[in-house]
Scaffold this motif. Structure first.
Motif, PDB file in Angstrom:
ATOM      1  N   VAL A   7       1.234  -1.302   0.253  1.00  0.00           N
ATOM      2  CA  VAL A   7       0.020  -0.192   0.050  1.00  0.00           C
ATOM      3  C   VAL A   7       0.389   1.429  -0.145  1.00  0.00           C
ATOM      4  CG1 VAL A   7      -1.581  -1.225   0.925  1.00  0.00           C
ATOM      5  CG2 VAL A   7      -0.677   0.505   2.405  1.00  0.00           C
ATOM      6  N   LYS A   8       0.143   2.446  -0.762  1.00  0.00           N
ATOM      7  CA  LYS A   8       1.109   3.705  -0.468  1.00  0.00           C
ATOM      8  C   LYS A   8       0.543   4.811   0.120  1.00  0.00           C
ATOM      9  CE  LYS A   8       3.462   5.977  -4.107  1.00  0.00           C
ATOM     10  NZ  LYS A   8       4.399   6.292  -5.216  1.00  0.00           N
ATOM     11  N   ILE A  62       6.539   1.192   1.965  1.00  0.00           N
ATOM     12  CA  ILE A  62       7.693   1.911   1.858  1.00  0.00           C
ATOM     13  C   ILE A  62       7.845   3.614   1.796  1.00  0.00           C
ATOM     14  CG2 ILE A  62       9.327   2.089   0.331  1.00  0.00           C
ATOM     15  CD1 ILE A  62       8.434  -0.664  -0.549  1.00  0.00           C
ATOM     16  N   GLY A  63       7.951   4.272   2.969  1.00  0.00           N
ATOM     17  CA  GLY A  63       7.826   5.639   2.560  1.00  0.00           C
ATOM     18  C   GLY A  63       8.476   6.423   4.102  1.00  0.00           C
ATOM     19  N   SER A  87      11.595   5.476   4.607  1.00  0.00           N
ATOM     20  CA  SER A  87      12.672   6.030   3.523  1.00  0.00           C
ATOM     21  C   SER A  87      11.862   7.841   3.922  1.00  0.00           C
ATOM     22  CB  SER A  87      12.413   5.094   2.363  1.00  0.00           C
ATOM     23  OG  SER A  87      13.428   6.660   1.190  1.00  0.00           O
ATOM     24  N   GLU A  88      12.556   8.656   3.971  1.00  0.00           N
ATOM     25  CA  GLU A  88      12.064   9.778   3.896  1.00  0.00           C
ATOM     26  C   GLU A  88      12.572  10.466   2.652  1.00  0.00           C
ATOM     27  OE1 GLU A  88      10.878  11.393   5.854  1.00  0.00           O
ATOM     28  OE2 GLU A  88      11.396  10.187   7.476  1.00  0.00           O
ATOM     29  N   GLU A  89      12.927  10.355   1.297  1.00  0.00           N
ATOM     30  CA  GLU A  89      13.058  10.434  -0.181  1.00  0.00           C
ATOM     31  C   GLU A  89      12.470   9.364  -0.714  1.00  0.00           C
ATOM     32  OE1 GLU A  89      14.865  12.083  -0.874  1.00  0.00           O
ATOM     33  OE2 GLU A  89      15.909  13.373   1.500  1.00  0.00           O
ATOM     34  N   LYS A  90      11.564  10.097  -2.037  1.00  0.00           N
ATOM     35  CA  LYS A  90      10.842   9.124  -2.837  1.00  0.00           C
ATOM     36  C   LYS A  90      11.712   8.043  -3.346  1.00  0.00           C
ATOM     37  CE  LYS A  90       8.075  10.648  -6.554  1.00  0.00           C
ATOM     38  NZ  LYS A  90       7.447  10.812  -7.296  1.00  0.00           N
ATOM     39  N   ILE A  91      11.292   7.256  -3.652  1.00  0.00           N
ATOM     40  CA  ILE A  91      12.052   5.653  -4.134  1.00  0.00           C
ATOM     41  C   ILE A  91      10.896   5.040  -5.444  1.00  0.00           C
ATOM     42  CG2 ILE A  91      12.291   3.616  -3.575  1.00  0.00           C
ATOM     43  CD1 ILE A  91      12.643   3.465  -0.567  1.00  0.00           C
ATOM     44  N   GLU A  92      11.791   5.393  -6.052  1.00  0.00           N
ATOM     45  CA  GLU A  92      11.707   4.932  -7.883  1.00  0.00           C
ATOM     46  C   GLU A  92      10.718   3.963  -7.547  1.00  0.00           C
ATOM     47  OE1 GLU A  92      14.681   5.696  -9.903  1.00  0.00           O
ATOM     48  OE2 GLU A  92      14.817   8.088 -10.160  1.00  0.00           O
ATOM     49  N   PRO A  93      10.145   3.500  -8.409  1.00  0.00           N
ATOM     50  CA  PRO A  93       9.288   2.413  -9.105  1.00  0.00           C
ATOM     51  C   PRO A  93      10.053   0.758  -8.586  1.00  0.00           C
ATOM     52  CG  PRO A  93       7.765   3.592 -10.823  1.00  0.00           C
ATOM     53  CD  PRO A  93       9.255   4.419  -9.926  1.00  0.00           C
ATOM     54  N   PRO A 197       0.963  -5.669  15.055  1.00  0.00           N
ATOM     55  CA  PRO A 197       2.085  -5.346  15.214  1.00  0.00           C
ATOM     56  C   PRO A 197       2.512  -4.692  14.638  1.00  0.00           C
ATOM     57  CG  PRO A 197       1.776  -8.028  14.884  1.00  0.00           C
ATOM     58  CD  PRO A 197       0.251  -7.069  15.539  1.00  0.00           C
ATOM     59  N   MET A 198       3.350  -3.895  13.688  1.00  0.00           N
ATOM     60  CA  MET A 198       4.109  -3.164  12.972  1.00  0.00           C
ATOM     61  C   MET A 198       5.166  -3.647  13.092  1.00  0.00           C
ATOM     62  SD  MET A 198       3.067   0.851  11.402  1.00  0.00           S
ATOM     63  CE  MET A 198       1.450   0.066  11.443  1.00  0.00           C
ATOM     64  N   ALA A 199       6.431  -3.873  12.111  1.00  0.00           N
ATOM     65  CA  ALA A 199       7.709  -3.447  12.258  1.00  0.00           C
ATOM     66  C   ALA A 199       8.235  -2.598  11.729  1.00  0.00           C
ATOM     67  CB  ALA A 199       8.268  -5.405  11.366  1.00  0.00           C
ATOM     68  N   GLN A 200       9.115  -1.671  11.684  1.00  0.00           N
ATOM     69  CA  GLN A 200       9.722  -0.767  10.773  1.00  0.00           C
ATOM     70  C   GLN A 200      10.973  -1.256  10.573  1.00  0.00           C
ATOM     71  OE1 GLN A 200       9.351   3.166  12.033  1.00  0.00           O
ATOM     72  NE2 GLN A 200       8.045   3.097  13.041  1.00  0.00           N
ATOM     73  N   LYS A 201      10.962  -0.553   8.987  1.00  0.00           N
ATOM     74  CA  LYS A 201      12.676  -1.582   8.361  1.00  0.00           C
ATOM     75  C   LYS A 201      13.236  -0.199   7.620  1.00  0.00           C
ATOM     76  CE  LYS A 201      12.397  -6.070   9.361  1.00  0.00           C
ATOM     77  NZ  LYS A 201      13.935  -6.463  10.280  1.00  0.00           N
ATOM     78  N   THR A 202      14.501  -0.532   6.943  1.00  0.00           N
ATOM     79  CA  THR A 202      14.621   0.451   6.047  1.00  0.00           C
ATOM     80  C   THR A 202      15.482  -0.608   4.758  1.00  0.00           C
ATOM     81  OG1 THR A 202      17.521   0.449   7.125  1.00  0.00           O
ATOM     82  CG2 THR A 202      15.829   2.281   7.922  1.00  0.00           C
ATOM     83  N   PRO A 203      15.055   0.934   3.921  1.00  0.00           N
ATOM     84  CA  PRO A 203      16.187   0.175   2.710  1.00  0.00           C
ATOM     85  C   PRO A 203      17.939  -0.666   3.201  1.00  0.00           C
ATOM     86  CG  PRO A 203      14.930   1.763   2.270  1.00  0.00           C
ATOM     87  CD  PRO A 203      14.678   1.944   4.045  1.00  0.00           C
ATOM     88  N   ALA A 204      18.240   0.019   3.664  1.00  0.00           N
ATOM     89  CA  ALA A 204      19.738  -1.198   4.654  1.00  0.00           C
ATOM     90  C   ALA A 204      19.522  -2.143   4.857  1.00  0.00           C
ATOM     91  CB  ALA A 204      20.714   0.581   5.347  1.00  0.00           C
ATOM     92  N   ASP A 205      18.249  -2.147   5.946  1.00  0.00           N
ATOM     93  CA  ASP A 205      18.526  -3.723   6.264  1.00  0.00           C
ATOM     94  C   ASP A 205      17.844  -4.556   5.398  1.00  0.00           C
ATOM     95  OD1 ASP A 205      18.188  -2.650   8.895  1.00  0.00           O
ATOM     96  OD2 ASP A 205      16.321  -2.194   9.174  1.00  0.00           O
ATOM     97  N   TYR A 206      18.161  -3.814   4.137  1.00  0.00           N
ATOM     98  CA  TYR A 206      17.012  -4.945   3.197  1.00  0.00           C
ATOM     99  C   TYR A 206      18.023  -5.175   2.490  1.00  0.00           C
ATOM    100  CZ  TYR A 206      12.921  -4.951   5.276  1.00  0.00           C
ATOM    101  OH  TYR A 206      11.516  -6.012   5.958  1.00  0.00           O
TER     102      TYR A 206
END
Length: 248
Positions: A7-8, A62-63, A87-93, A197-206
């Protein structure tokens, strides 16, 4: 059987977008934001599939941190748990598809459902890119979904009408407007969603590089429509069309 839904958080469809004065993008300050309408349809379909053997619904967004509100809405509708990739920066598709691919590898869902496009960028790319990265079957623009323990049959909208595809699981579906009518979350469910439950991750985690590959040069509003011209009769209309080279 587990279903994963992406979802976005987007500008609410009832709000008229305004371009920033410097032309760098759309002004999102102090405006209403909500879940992308096509993603609401995806969440609704996942909930309806609970009657067909689905045991858990995981929603992913993701956002920025404010996307928690969007995930809580999905949880209030009936999803079981959520994952927010911050991610505070916009991520492309492509970056979104890569992150979702990593989440799919961890979660191992039988079915992944996405909205066919987000109403802010209208890219219609993420579902297809995700299918390519995973090497999984896909059915886009779904207007009907029938799930069995080992396959999913999807009726999808095409230019000539509709077609039906049967996919082996795991598979990816993107939703069209005709698929269903999303429900409103009840007050009790909204309260219950706060404890889900809501887990929080970052792109770096993946381990995913989400650096942008595109540069926005300028954003401008569409040109305003020019007023039409009234004609007195058919002969005048034909004469004007001939002058424009439309009629012979």
């Amino acid at each position: 059987m587990k279903v994963l839904v992406a979802v976005k958080r987007v500008l609410d469809y009832n709000v008229k977008p305004r371009v920033k004065a410097d032309g760098t993008g759309v002004d999102l300050a102090n405006v209403k934001m909500s879940m992308n309408p096509f993603d609401e349809i995806a969440v609704e379909e996942a909930i309806r599939l609970k009657d067909k053997g689905v045991t858990e619904i995981v929603v992913v967004s993701i956002g920025e941190q404010k996307a928690q509100e969007t995930l809580r809405t999905a949880l209030a509708m009936g999803a079981d748990r959520a994952i927010l990739v911050v991610s505070e920066e916009k991520i492309e598709p492509l970056g979104v598809a890569k992150l979702l691919a990593k989440i799919v590898e961890e979660e191992s869902p039988a079915l992944i459902i996405l909205g066919k496009q987000a109403i802010d960028d209208d890219n219609n790319q993420t579902g297809q890119m995700l299918a390519g990265l995973l090497g999984a079957g896909q059915a886009t623009f779904a207007s009907k979904v029938e799930l069995t323990p080992d396959s999913v049959t999807v009726t999808r909208e095409v230019d000539g009408g509709s077609e039906t595809e049967k996919l082996s699981l795991p598979a990816i579906i993107t939703t069209d407007l005709r698929l269903n009518e999303p429900r409103y979350a009840s007050l009790p469910n909204i309260m219950k969603a706060k404890s889900k439950p809501m887990a929080q991750k970052t792109p770096a985690d993946y381990g995913v590089d989400v650096s942008p590959r595109l540069t926005t040069l300028k954003v401008v509003e569409p040109a305003k429509r020019v007023a039409g011209v009234k004609v007195a009769d058919v002969d005048e209309l034909v004469a004007k069309l001939k002058a424009m080279g439309v009629a012979k």
